[in-house]
Design a protein around this motif. Structure first.
Motif, PDB file in Angstrom:
ATOM      1  N   LEU A 235       2.901  33.088  74.488  1.00 26.94           N
ATOM      2  CA  LEU A 235       2.127  33.262  75.713  1.00 26.94           C
ATOM      3  C   LEU A 235       1.309  34.543  75.714  1.00 26.94           C
ATOM      4  O   LEU A 235       0.255  34.604  76.366  1.00 26.94           O
ATOM      5  CB  LEU A 235       3.051  33.212  76.928  1.00 26.94           C
ATOM      6  CG  LEU A 235       3.636  31.836  77.251  1.00 26.94           C
ATOM      7  CD1 LEU A 235       4.693  31.947  78.339  1.00 26.94           C
ATOM      8  CD2 LEU A 235       2.538  30.860  77.667  1.00 26.94           C
ATOM      9  N   ALA A 238      -1.758  33.572  73.947  1.00 33.28           N
ATOM     10  CA  ALA A 238      -2.566  32.701  74.810  1.00 33.28           C
ATOM     11  C   ALA A 238      -3.287  33.519  75.876  1.00 33.28           C
ATOM     12  O   ALA A 238      -4.449  33.248  76.209  1.00 33.28           O
ATOM     13  CB  ALA A 238      -1.685  31.638  75.456  1.00 33.28           C
ATOM     14  N   LYS A 245      -2.234  27.379  74.960  1.00 32.47           N
ATOM     15  CA  LYS A 245      -0.801  27.147  75.121  1.00 32.47           C
ATOM     16  C   LYS A 245      -0.344  25.956  74.282  1.00 32.47           C
ATOM     17  O   LYS A 245       0.815  25.902  73.851  1.00 32.47           O
ATOM     18  CB  LYS A 245      -0.464  26.935  76.599  1.00 32.47           C
ATOM     19  CG  LYS A 245      -0.621  28.192  77.438  1.00 32.47           C
ATOM     20  CD  LYS A 245      -0.319  27.939  78.907  1.00 32.47           C
ATOM     21  CE  LYS A 245      -0.580  29.196  79.736  1.00 32.47           C
ATOM     22  NZ  LYS A 245      -0.331  28.966  81.189  1.00 32.47           N
ATOM     23  N   ILE A 301       2.966  20.269  78.856  1.00 32.77           N
ATOM     24  CA  ILE A 301       2.781  21.375  79.782  1.00 32.77           C
ATOM     25  C   ILE A 301       2.457  20.789  81.155  1.00 32.77           C
ATOM     26  O   ILE A 301       1.487  20.048  81.293  1.00 32.77           O
ATOM     27  CB  ILE A 301       1.650  22.299  79.311  1.00 32.77           C
ATOM     28  CG1 ILE A 301       1.988  22.876  77.922  1.00 32.77           C
ATOM     29  CG2 ILE A 301       1.413  23.432  80.312  1.00 32.77           C
ATOM     30  CD1 ILE A 301       0.842  23.639  77.278  1.00 32.77           C
ATOM     31  N   ARG A 305       1.641  25.151  86.916  1.00 27.41           N
ATOM     32  CA  ARG A 305       2.430  26.106  86.141  1.00 27.41           C
ATOM     33  C   ARG A 305       3.752  26.422  86.832  1.00 27.41           C
ATOM     34  O   ARG A 305       3.799  26.667  88.039  1.00 27.41           O
ATOM     35  CB  ARG A 305       1.639  27.399  85.944  1.00 27.41           C
ATOM     36  CG  ARG A 305       2.321  28.417  85.025  1.00 27.41           C
ATOM     37  CD  ARG A 305       1.421  29.612  84.815  1.00 27.41           C
ATOM     38  NE  ARG A 305       1.339  30.425  86.015  1.00 27.41           N
ATOM     39  CZ  ARG A 305       1.712  31.708  86.088  1.00 27.41           C
ATOM     40  NH1 ARG A 305       2.185  32.315  85.016  1.00 27.41           N
ATOM     41  NH2 ARG A 305       1.586  32.381  87.215  1.00 27.41           N
TER      42      ARG A 305
END
Length: 367
Positions: A235, A238, A245, A301, A305
């Motif tokens: 991360l 990213a 990701k 994903i 989030r």
């Protein structure tokens, strides 16, 4: 869900993503006429090392003699120990017989000791500090560089390979900052080549950070790339922009032990001893990792989030949107993308693939 049972925190490695990252970097290096000698401190795995060979990687970097021993006799043309040479380990060089190896020098004192003691053929890089400030000879300090080369020249077993820069400050920069640092490194290598290449025509300049290797396209004055984190990404990378990701190749499978309805919180078995305590700060909100959901042969994903907002030694507390709260129940296993994959891998000491194959790690024990 995964096709196999997870009872405890387990680091899952997606081989397909890992191989994609390896291939992309290998193709890029070859297209730019650069040698790729990746740093193995991220994965520390013999199995991943074998995958690397599939992409014509035949030289590697490590961060310790212990790691060098682990990868010894695996067919690599050279193992470079990319850490300022520890003079207390001078005798360990003899244990690398049969395996070509190179070391890293940053001062005259250690160079003199090496020159006096080494009795086998050894390569060496001089590490240069072009602005990071952690270690290395300041690029403008030709006196120290000259003294290292002078004392080493007294031992014919020592072969000067060139200069090495690890620009660790790129990991804390935005794209413009990375471009600036990269140009500073290129200028440092240009100056060093202008001064020393006539005397050492075969010297090479190696750049060792993942953000530059991933994002830059102009590598003038650089001959070799030695990134490590790119094999898994994370991360942090990213957030920098080095990857998406979807390029992150490891996720910590973590059992759900409580779902706190009304609080939008999920408690998992997965904390600092599993992930480390590396953290990203987004507008003063701490992020210790982000949620992915396992399917049969991959992870996805979520559209919204969900992230670890706090961790302790064994516990992790997830801030979850409503959609995730409705989906997850106690006893489920969810994945956490790490902030720093190198540290997470070091904490976990082994991997499971999505096919449930056990993958080794230097710090672990195969069972």
């Amino acid at each position: 869900m995964l096709d196999f049972q997870i009872k405890n925190p387990t680091l899952i490695l997606d081989e397909a993503i890992c191989r994609r990252n390896l291939k992309k970097m290998a193709v890029k290096a070859k297209s730019l006429n650069l040698k790729l000698a990746p740093h193995f401190k991220t994965h520390q795995s013999l199995k991943v090392a074998e995958w690397c060979k599939d992409y014509e990687i035949d030289e590697i970097s490590v961060s310790s003699f212990r790691m060098a021993f682990y990868f010894r006799d695996r067919g690599f043309k050279n193992i470079h120990i990319a850490f300022p040479f520890n003079p207390l380990l001078i005798e360990d060089l003899s244990l690398m017989q049969g395996q070509p190896v190179s070391i890293q020098l940053v001062n005259e004192e250690v160079a003199r000791l090496v020159s006096q003691k080494v009795e086998r053929s050894i390569g060496f890089f001089i590490e240069i500090d072009a602005g990071y400030g952690r270690t290395g000879v300041p690029v403008e300090n030709f006196e120290v560089i000259d003294n290292i080369l002078r004392v080493i020249a007294e031992n014919k077993n020592m072969n000067f390979k060139g200069f090495y820069i690890h620009a660790g400050h790129t990991y804390h920069a935005n794209l413009e900052g990375i471009k600036k640092i990269h140009k500073e490194n290129q200028e440092a290598f240009r100056v060093l080549k202008a001064k020393y290449q006539s005397q050492y025509p075969e010297l090479v300049c190696r750049s060792g950070d993942t953000p530059s290797a991933s994002l830059m396209e102009n590598f003038d004055h650089i001959d070799e790339l030695g990134p490590g984190n790119f094999v898994f990404y994370d991360l942090t990378q990213a957030a920098i922009g080095s990857c998406n990701k979807e390029d992150i190749a490891v996720a910590l499978a973590s059992p759900v032990v409580d779902v706190k309805v009304g609080k939008n919180e999920i408690l998992i078995h997965g904390g600092g001893v599993h992930l480390s305590k590396d953290v990203l700060n987004d507008n003063e909100v701490k992020n210790f990792g982000e949620v992915v959901l396992f399917e049969k042969d991959k992870w996805i994903i979520p559209a919204e989030r969900a992230f670890l907002k706090s961790i302790s030694q064994e516990h992790g507390l997830i801030h979850a949107p409503d959609a995730l709260m409705e989906r997850i129940k106690i006893g489920d296993v969810i994945g956490i993308l790490p902030i720093h994959s190198c540290m997470t891998a070091d904490c976990m000491r082994s991997y499971r693939t999505l096919d449930n194959d056990l993958i080794d790690h230097l710090e672990g024990t195969m069972k």
